[in-house]
Design a protein around this motif. Structure first.
Motif, short mmCIF file in Angstrom:
data_model
loop_
_atom_site.label_atom_id
_atom_site.label_comp_id
_atom_site.label_asym_id
_atom_site.label_seq_id
_atom_site.Cartn_x
_atom_site.Cartn_y
_atom_site.Cartn_z
N PHE A 29 60.11 -43.14 51.30
CA PHE A 29 61.53 -43.20 51.64
C PHE A 29 62.16 -44.47 51.07
O PHE A 29 63.25 -44.44 50.48
CB PHE A 29 61.68 -43.15 53.17
CG PHE A 29 63.10 -43.32 53.63
CD1 PHE A 29 63.99 -42.27 53.55
CD2 PHE A 29 63.54 -44.55 54.14
CE1 PHE A 29 65.30 -42.43 53.97
CE2 PHE A 29 64.85 -44.70 54.56
CZ PHE A 29 65.73 -43.65 54.47
N ILE A 30 61.45 -45.59 51.23
CA ILE A 30 61.98 -46.86 50.71
C ILE A 30 62.08 -46.81 49.19
O ILE A 30 63.07 -47.29 48.60
CB ILE A 30 61.08 -48.03 51.17
CG1 ILE A 30 61.16 -48.17 52.69
CG2 ILE A 30 61.49 -49.32 50.48
CD1 ILE A 30 60.18 -49.19 53.25
N ARG A 59 65.24 -46.50 44.17
CA ARG A 59 65.63 -45.88 42.91
C ARG A 59 67.06 -45.36 42.93
O ARG A 59 67.72 -45.31 41.89
CB ARG A 59 64.67 -44.74 42.58
CG ARG A 59 63.21 -45.14 42.43
CD ARG A 59 62.97 -46.01 41.22
NE ARG A 59 63.24 -45.28 40.00
CZ ARG A 59 63.14 -45.81 38.79
NH1 ARG A 59 62.79 -47.09 38.65
NH2 ARG A 59 63.39 -45.10 37.71
N GLN A 60 67.53 -45.00 44.10
CA GLN A 60 68.85 -44.37 44.20
C GLN A 60 69.98 -45.39 44.26
O GLN A 60 71.03 -45.20 43.62
CB GLN A 60 68.90 -43.46 45.43
CG GLN A 60 70.19 -42.68 45.60
CD GLN A 60 70.32 -41.59 44.56
OE1 GLN A 60 69.31 -41.12 44.04
NE2 GLN A 60 71.55 -41.18 44.28
N TYR A 61 69.78 -46.48 44.99
CA TYR A 61 70.90 -47.36 45.28
C TYR A 61 70.79 -48.74 44.65
O TYR A 61 71.80 -49.44 44.54
CB TYR A 61 71.05 -47.51 46.80
CG TYR A 61 71.39 -46.21 47.48
CD1 TYR A 61 72.66 -45.65 47.36
CD2 TYR A 61 70.44 -45.52 48.23
CE1 TYR A 61 72.97 -44.45 47.98
CE2 TYR A 61 70.74 -44.32 48.85
CZ TYR A 61 72.01 -43.78 48.72
OH TYR A 61 72.31 -42.59 49.32
N GLN A 86 69.44 -52.92 36.54
CA GLN A 86 69.07 -54.26 36.10
C GLN A 86 68.19 -54.96 37.13
O GLN A 86 67.21 -55.62 36.80
CB GLN A 86 70.34 -55.11 35.84
CG GLN A 86 71.19 -54.60 34.70
CD GLN A 86 72.10 -53.47 35.12
OE1 GLN A 86 72.08 -53.05 36.28
NE2 GLN A 86 72.90 -52.96 34.17
N LEU A 87 68.57 -54.79 38.41
CA LEU A 87 67.77 -55.39 39.47
C LEU A 87 66.41 -54.71 39.59
O LEU A 87 65.39 -55.37 39.87
CB LEU A 87 68.52 -55.31 40.80
CG LEU A 87 67.85 -55.97 42.01
CD1 LEU A 87 67.58 -57.44 41.74
CD2 LEU A 87 68.71 -55.79 43.27
#
Length: 574
Positions: free
Chosen positions: A88-89, A94-96, A100-101
């Motif tokens: 989940f994490i 990957r989604q939010y 670059q980070l």
């Protein structure tokens, strides 16, 4: 359990005294005084204590087993919860999280893991130079690991069979084996990754990335990079030389290439039996060609010294059936070279022609047969009539035709660059052989000195070539009919293929003399036919000359009549 453990000693003593009294009162044991009764009591007490202790241990182990099972269930439950939380994490990451980070975190995570991970990985790809050239290191590693794979790997691939030798075994992709050299342990893994999603097909992925990964401890870095890898490359080359099976390659159609690393050459084992000993040609000419080939194969330093690519061009020309293809096979067997049969009509354009050249290995013969028929490479320019037709076409059709010709043709310039341009230096120890039935049709730029180093005329069969064929087919060195055959061969043009056809035994009962007589009859028939053909050609030539002469006379008469008419009209002669 606690109540039983507290009352256990009292119950055991009472039970044992009752047992002793029953033994005495019942007459089972006589004359037991107090000391003997006491001894017997302690014996029974000891036995009873051991039995109760064993029972207690059994219950204790059962309770511990249940506790362990409960602990395992809790452990797996916690592990599942942890994995679900991690997934989940990761999904949220990957989604939010900005890309670059993500790259920043991934880069420093790898650095952190590398600090704790003690092993080094080296990857050896199958292709180098942007995928345009096959890596020699990859092939050497493949050969080096082939022997160890059959002994240690659990999953193997059987490539092919060479003569009477067993299967050539290599470890399958996804497999890992261990190697040890001078006390240092390393791990080799074979991997294959498809860069594109594959549709259902019975053929392997055309754009598949294949590579080997070498893993070793970081303390052995200097030894691996300095000594071990050199050992692997040298051993791989030695194994390749010992087990080398020469190949006959043919280029695939250019329009079917689906990826940059697509297979442009397909091959089969080269098993042509032709040699210079069996080649129907004068012995002195064969020796001359053999010396030229040996000289070329040993002059690597000389070509580097004079600043030329290590290659040589041959032109084989002559009528059909004179042994041009057999000569190529004899050259390949003599030098132990691979053969690349280049079909120009399947090559899309000059770019793909260069890509084919890059994939050709060293120690090879590049063959372009019937160069006069393969493409429009004769040097003849378009006639004025075709130019006028193009000018009459509308602009759209004209542009479409020019684009089609540009994209779909191999030009003479592209072929010349293939032979001795900048791209021809990609590789070494190559021989380029052109064959043609009509040397007079070829563009002089194609066959000039520097591109074609040696021209070999493959002519009709003469007596020296006949003796080689007689030895090959009939296993005879001399015969009374040889004299007549030699005379007819000097007077008649017959190809070695036709001579060999007459010398071939049709059955086990047929004798050598019968074949020789058949050849004599064939030579006489060919001589008679050649005579008739010459008479017919002479007659046609005479008729043509007479027709041209008559036409010339008619033109003169017409010119005289025109001149006389002008004199009559104008009253003077120009």
């Amino acid at each position: 359990m606690k109540t039983e453990s507290l009352t256990y000693p009292l119950l055991s003593r009472q039970w044992c005294w009752e047992l002793v009294r029953n033994f005495s009162d019942g007459g089972i044991v006589y004359n037991l005084n107090h000391h003997k009764q006491l001894s017997l009591f302690y014996i029974f007490l000891t036995v009873d204590t051991l039995l109760h202790k064993q029972n207690f241990n059994h219950f204790q182990k059962k309770r511990e087993s249940k506790a362990k099972m409960m602990m395992k269930g809790e452990m797996w439950s916690n592990l599942g919860s942890t994995m679900a939380a991690i997934m989940f994490i990761y999904a949220m990451f990957r989604q939010y999280v900005p890309p670059q980070l993500q790259d920043y975190i991934s880069r420093y995570s790898k650095k952190l893991s590398n600090l704790m991970y003690p092993y080094v990985h080296i990857t050896f790809d199958e292709f180098t130079a942007e995928g345009m050239k096959r890596s020699e290191a990859f092939l050497a590693i493949q050969n080096y690991l082939s022997g160890r794979s059959s002994a240690y790997a659990k999953r193997l691939k059987a490539d092919d069979v060479q003569d009477s030798q067993p299967f050539v075994l290599r470890m399958d992709y996804g497999e890992e084996i261990t190697d040890e050299f001078n006390g240092v342990k390393v791990w080799w893994a074979a991997n294959a990754i498809s860069s594109k999603p594959q549709q259902f097909s019975s053929y392997p992925a055309s754009d598949e990335r294949r590579f080997y990964v070498l893993k070793f401890h970081k303390r052995d870095r200097d030894f691996i990079t300095g000594t071990y890898l050199i050992h692997v490359l040298n051993q791989g080359k030695v194994i390749a030389a010992d087990k080398r099976q020469r190949k006959l390659y043919s280029n695939s159609a250019g329009y079917g290439w689906s990826g940059f690393r697509s297979t442009r050459w397909t091959h089969v084992d080269f098993e042509h039996p032709a040699t210079f000993d069996t080649l129907a040609m004068d012995a002195k000419r064969k020796q001359e060609i053999e010396k030229d080939l040996i000289k070329f194969s040993k002059r690597k330093e000389y070509y580097a010294k004079i600043g030329k690519a290590w290659k040589r061009g041959y032109l084989l020309y002559g009528p059909p059936g004179t042994g041009k293809s057999t000569m190529i096979a004899a050259m390949a067997n003599f030098l132990n070279y691979d053969v690349y049969d280049l079909e120009l009509t399947t090559v899309k354009n000059n770019v793909e022609l260069r890509r084919l050249l890059i994939e050709i290995s060293n120690k090879s013969i590049i063959v372009i047969e019937d160069i006069d028929c393969s493409l429009d490479l004769t040097g003849q320019r378009e006639k004025k009539k075709k130019k006028d037709e193009n000018e009459e076409m509308d602009p759209v059709s004209k542009r479409a035709k020019e684009e089609e010709k540009k994209d779909g043709d191999v030009t003479l310039s592209g072929l010349l660059n293939f032979i001795d341009g900048l791209w021809s230096a990609c590789g070494g120890e190559r021989i380029i052989v052109f064959t043609t039935n009509h040397v007079e049709k070829l563009d002089p730029a194609l066959i000039r000195r520097g591109r074609i180093d040696k021209r070999i005329e493959m002519s009709y069969c003469r007596f020296e070539a006949f003796k080689v064929l007689a030895k090959n087919y009939l296993d005879i060195d001399t015969h009374p009919l040889f004299g007549e055959i030699g005379r007819l061969l000097e007077e008649t043009d017959m190809t070695p293929a036709d001579v060999a056809e007459n010398l071939m035994l049709k059955s086990d009962e047929e004798e050598d003399e019968t074949c020789l007589k058949n050849l004599i009859e064939a030579l006489k028939a060919a001589k008679e036919e050649a005579g008739k053909k010459a008479e017919k050609e002479a007659l046609l030539k005479a008729e043509k000359e007479q027709k041209e002469k008559d036409q010339s006379v008619q033109e003169d008469v017409k010119q005289d009549a025109t001149s006389a008419k002008e004199v009559k009209e104008n009253g003077f002669i120009h």
